[in-house]
Motif scaffolding. Structure first.
Motif, PDB file in Angstrom:
ATOM      1  N   LEU A  78       0.850  -1.190   0.000  1.00 28.23           N
ATOM      2  CA  LEU A  78       0.000   0.000   0.000  1.00 28.23           C
ATOM      3  C   LEU A  78       0.888   1.242   0.000  1.00 28.23           C
ATOM      4  N   VAL A  79       0.692   2.113  -0.969  1.00 26.43           N
ATOM      5  CA  VAL A  79       1.454   3.356  -1.080  1.00 26.43           C
ATOM      6  C   VAL A  79       0.487   4.523  -1.073  1.00 26.43           C
ATOM      7  N   CYS A  80       0.616   5.419  -0.088  1.00 23.04           N
ATOM      8  CA  CYS A  80      -0.285   6.575   0.021  1.00 23.04           C
ATOM      9  C   CYS A  80       0.462   7.896  -0.084  1.00 23.04           C
ATOM     10  N   ASN A  81       1.774   7.858  -0.279  1.00 19.82           N
ATOM     11  CA  ASN A  81       2.524   9.079  -0.550  1.00 19.82           C
ATOM     12  C   ASN A  81       2.320   9.426  -2.021  1.00 19.82           C
ATOM     13  N   PRO A  82       1.787  10.626  -2.324  1.00 21.91           N
ATOM     14  CA  PRO A  82       1.515  10.974  -3.731  1.00 21.91           C
ATOM     15  C   PRO A  82       2.740  10.904  -4.622  1.00 21.91           C
ATOM     16  N   GLY A  83       3.922  10.942  -4.031  1.00 21.61           N
ATOM     17  CA  GLY A  83       5.148  10.861  -4.827  1.00 21.61           C
ATOM     18  C   GLY A  83       5.562   9.453  -5.159  1.00 21.61           C
ATOM     19  N   GLY A  84       4.841   8.460  -4.650  1.00 23.17           N
ATOM     20  CA  GLY A  84       5.193   7.082  -4.932  1.00 23.17           C
ATOM     21  C   GLY A  84       4.899   6.720  -6.383  1.00 23.17           C
ATOM     22  N   ARG A  85       5.840   6.072  -7.040  1.00 24.80           N
ATOM     23  CA  ARG A  85       5.678   5.678  -8.432  1.00 24.80           C
ATOM     24  C   ARG A  85       5.748   4.167  -8.564  1.00 24.80           C
ATOM     25  N   VAL A  86       5.017   3.646  -9.527  1.00 20.51           N
ATOM     26  CA  VAL A  86       5.074   2.232  -9.852  1.00 20.51           C
ATOM     27  C   VAL A  86       5.808   2.107 -11.180  1.00 20.51           C
ATOM     28  N   PRO A  87       7.019   1.573 -11.176  1.00 17.87           N
ATOM     29  CA  PRO A  87       7.801   1.506 -12.417  1.00 17.87           C
ATOM     30  C   PRO A  87       7.190   0.567 -13.441  1.00 17.87           C
ATOM     31  N   GLU A  88       7.678   0.689 -14.642  1.00 20.89           N
ATOM     32  CA  GLU A  88       7.266  -0.176 -15.740  1.00 20.89           C
ATOM     33  C   GLU A  88       7.475  -1.633 -15.368  1.00 20.89           C
ATOM     34  N   GLY A  89       6.496  -2.456 -15.695  1.00 24.14           N
ATOM     35  CA  GLY A  89       6.618  -3.882 -15.454  1.00 24.14           C
ATOM     36  C   GLY A  89       5.973  -4.360 -14.171  1.00 24.14           C
ATOM     37  N   TYR A  90       5.432  -3.450 -13.364  1.00 24.21           N
ATOM     38  CA  TYR A  90       4.805  -3.828 -12.104  1.00 24.21           C
ATOM     39  C   TYR A  90       3.324  -3.457 -12.104  1.00 24.21           C
ATOM     40  N   LYS A  91       2.568  -4.127 -11.245  1.00 30.09           N
ATOM     41  CA  LYS A  91       1.131  -3.919 -11.178  1.00 30.09           C
ATOM     42  C   LYS A  91       0.801  -2.669 -10.359  1.00 30.09           C
ATOM     43  N   ARG A  92      -0.285  -2.010 -10.746  1.00 27.36           N
ATOM     44  CA  ARG A  92      -0.817  -0.880  -9.996  1.00 27.36           C
ATOM     45  C   ARG A  92      -2.319  -1.100  -9.874  1.00 27.36           C
ATOM     46  N   GLU A  93      -2.792  -1.318  -8.646  1.00 26.74           N
ATOM     47  CA  GLU A  93      -4.178  -1.635  -8.398  1.00 26.74           C
ATOM     48  C   GLU A  93      -4.789  -0.631  -7.433  1.00 26.74           C
ATOM     49  N   LYS A  94      -6.128  -0.563  -7.404  1.00 30.78           N
ATOM     50  CA  LYS A  94      -6.816   0.403  -6.555  1.00 30.78           C
ATOM     51  C   LYS A  94      -7.126  -0.203  -5.191  1.00 30.78           C
ATOM     52  N   PRO A  95      -6.817   0.519  -4.117  1.00 27.15           N
ATOM     53  CA  PRO A  95      -7.230   0.081  -2.790  1.00 27.15           C
ATOM     54  C   PRO A  95      -8.652   0.552  -2.501  1.00 27.15           C
ATOM     55  N   LEU A  96      -9.048   0.569  -1.236  1.00 25.76           N
ATOM     56  CA  LEU A  96     -10.395   0.988  -0.867  1.00 25.76           C
ATOM     57  C   LEU A  96     -10.499   2.481  -0.603  1.00 25.76           C
ATOM     58  N   VAL A  97      -9.393   3.206  -0.715  1.00 24.77           N
ATOM     59  CA  VAL A  97      -9.406   4.655  -0.493  1.00 24.77           C
ATOM     60  C   VAL A  97      -8.768   5.339  -1.695  1.00 24.77           C
ATOM     61  N   GLU A  98      -9.274   6.500  -2.033  1.00 28.64           N
ATOM     62  CA  GLU A  98      -8.709   7.274  -3.137  1.00 28.64           C
ATOM     63  C   GLU A  98      -7.362   7.862  -2.724  1.00 28.64           C
ATOM     64  N   GLY A  99      -6.500   8.046  -3.722  1.00 32.74           N
ATOM     65  CA  GLY A  99      -5.217   8.693  -3.463  1.00 32.74           C
ATOM     66  C   GLY A  99      -4.108   7.750  -3.064  1.00 32.74           C
ATOM     67  N   CYS A 100      -4.391   6.468  -2.967  1.00 35.30           N
ATOM     68  CA  CYS A 100      -3.371   5.471  -2.662  1.00 35.30           C
ATOM     69  C   CYS A 100      -3.319   4.453  -3.802  1.00 35.30           C
ATOM     70  N   SER A 101      -2.377   3.566  -3.739  1.00 34.38           N
ATOM     71  CA  SER A 101      -2.289   2.513  -4.748  1.00 34.38           C
ATOM     72  C   SER A 101      -1.765   1.246  -4.109  1.00 34.38           C
ATOM     73  N   LEU A 102      -2.020   0.137  -4.767  1.00 33.44           N
ATOM     74  CA  LEU A 102      -1.494  -1.164  -4.373  1.00 33.44           C
ATOM     75  C   LEU A 102      -0.592  -1.656  -5.492  1.00 33.44           C
ATOM     76  N   THR A 103       0.565  -2.206  -5.136  1.00 33.41           N
ATOM     77  CA  THR A 103       1.526  -2.601  -6.156  1.00 33.41           C
ATOM     78  C   THR A 103       2.335  -3.798  -5.700  1.00 33.41           C
ATOM     79  N   ASP A 104       2.913  -4.514  -6.653  1.00 31.67           N
ATOM     80  CA  ASP A 104       3.844  -5.589  -6.328  1.00 31.67           C
ATOM     81  C   ASP A 104       5.286  -5.097  -6.417  1.00 31.67           C
ATOM     82  N   PHE A 105       5.464  -3.775  -6.483  1.00 34.05           N
ATOM     83  CA  PHE A 105       6.807  -3.180  -6.479  1.00 34.05           C
ATOM     84  C   PHE A 105       7.179  -2.822  -5.043  1.00 34.05           C
ATOM     85  N   VAL A 106       8.294  -3.365  -4.566  1.00 35.89           N
ATOM     86  CA  VAL A 106       8.786  -3.084  -3.221  1.00 35.89           C
ATOM     87  C   VAL A 106       9.903  -2.057  -3.318  1.00 35.89           C
TER      88      VAL A 106
END
Length: 395
Positions: free
Chosen positions: A166-194
């Motif tokens: 779970l990433v909720c810092n607006p500066g967080g980026r999901v690089p090419e090749g990784y998933k970006r999914e929606k959590p239950l709150v706006e403004g955050c993201s879910l990813t398989d990028f660590v």
């Protein structure tokens, strides 16, 4: 990793449990199983979720000696989610023996409330002057539970499952090749990028690795530029060129069925239709399996589109690196010339090819070579051509 900062306040860590309310793929129409459970802490329902979480975690990482005792010494120092706080029903910890760390598991009652709490905490920390807060804190959302490992390599293993960071810092980026999914709150993201500060997280394939930094000379090569790459006008010429380095003199074939062979010990880089890789001709050196096990296999190619070949090889290499940052031992490395390429998993054969000025296409993030080795630009961003192999350095 800055998990201690999440654990530093009750508010931060209680946020971690709401994350478990995210459905895979970001579907917010209904929570996953267990998301609306409201059984009190310590009930069989909570204990069942903890046991199920351990079972899931152990498919991808070590999770031994599960305990829900509040005073367990493996729990990180400072505050952490306690039963009854921030929708947390139950908290437990297990040991990741392979990484000499621990995994804290939190079972939430209200996943969305947890995510909202975590998001608010991150934004409050940023407003207080810590603009990077939440970029490297690994909070992993599962179905019915949330985990936060104390070791980054543990997180890298766990995101191979359906757990997501779970990433909720607006500066967080999901690089090419990784998933970006929606959590239950706006403004955050879910990813398989660590993400990590020390480079031990998931490889970021968007980070340019080309060595040209604007200086007069590139590391590992002379100031007057490249030493050049070999070329050949045909497969026959290429066979003759590499004859002393590979088993091509007696065992050589251009038969398509023979060339398409692979084995558990020898895995080529180019697979499927060779034309899709920019390859115009292909041959196999070595002995395919027959009366005895396959041995000394390597592949020769003439190349009509070197950029296409390198782009496809980069994607294949990144897919191999993604799981644990390492290439499989049986996978061949791609060594290229101007219009030819060779694939082999034999270090001794590659040493001979380096003497012929072939260079290995390396797309591993952060790679560099010490002085005395060649390090040149590839035709695709994020890769280099080199004769340096960290696991097999030339004497």
């Amino acid at each position: 990793m800055r998990i201690q900062r999440i654990l530093a306040t009750t508010a931060a860590l209680t946020c971690l449990t709401a994350l478990a309310g995210c459905k895979e793929g970001g579907d917010r129409s209904s929570p996953p199983a267990g998301a609306s459970a409201a059984s009190p802490a310590g009930t069989p329902a909570a204990e069942g979720t903890l046991a199920a979480a351990q079972t899931q975690l152990r498919k991808f990482a070590s999770c031994e000696d599960l305990s829900s005792k509040p005073g367990d010494p493996r729990l990180p120092a400072g505050d952490f989610p306690k039963a009854g706080q921030w929708s947390v029903e139950e908290v437990a910890v297990c040991s990741d023996t392979s990484e000499t760390g621990a995994i804290v598991i939190a079972v939430p009652k209200d996943m969305k409330a947890f995510q909202e709490g975590y998001k608010k905490y991150v934004l409050d920390r940023m407003a207080a002057g810590d603009g990077a807060y939440g970029l490297f804190d690994q909070v992993l959302v599962g179905k019915g539970f949330v985990v936060f490992p104390t070791r980054t390599p543990t997180s890298v293993k766990l995101v191979r499952s359906d757990l997501r960071v779970l990433v909720c810092n607006p500066g967080g980026r999901v690089p090419e090749g990784y998933k970006r999914e929606k959590p239950l709150v706006e403004g955050c993201s879910l990813t398989d990028f660590v993400s990590s500060e020390d480079g031990s997280g998931s490889p970021n394939f968007e980070i340019p690795q080309n060595p040209d930094n604007g200086g007069e000379a590139k590391p590992g090569q002379p100031k007057n530029g490249s030493l050049g790459l070999p070329r050949a006008g045909s497969l026959a010429e290429l066979r003759k060129l590499v004859g002393n380095s590979l088993a091509c003199e007696k065992n050589y074939s251009t038969d398509p069925e023979t060339v398409a062979v692979s084995s558990i010990d020898y895995v080529p880089v180019v697979t499927g239709n060779a034309l899709d890789w920019g390859v115009t001709g292909r041959a196999l050196c070595g002995q395919p399996a027959g009366e005895r096990r396959a041995h000394d296999l390597s592949w020769l190619s003439t190349v009509g589109d070197m950029k296409k070949l390198q782009a496809k090889a980069k994607a294949a290499q990144q897919a191999d690196l993604k799981d644990d940052g390492r290439l499989k031992a049986t996978t061949s490395l791609l060594l290229v010339g101007e219009n030819v390429a060779v694939e082999t998993n034999s270090p001794s054969s590659r040493f001979g090819l380096y003497q012929l000025q072939f260079l290995y296409l390396n797309c591993k993030p952060g790679f560099t070579a010490p002085g005395g080795y060649r390090l040149e630009k590839a035709q695709v961003d994020g890769c280099v051509l080199t004769n340096y192999e960290p696991d097999h350095p030339a004497a």
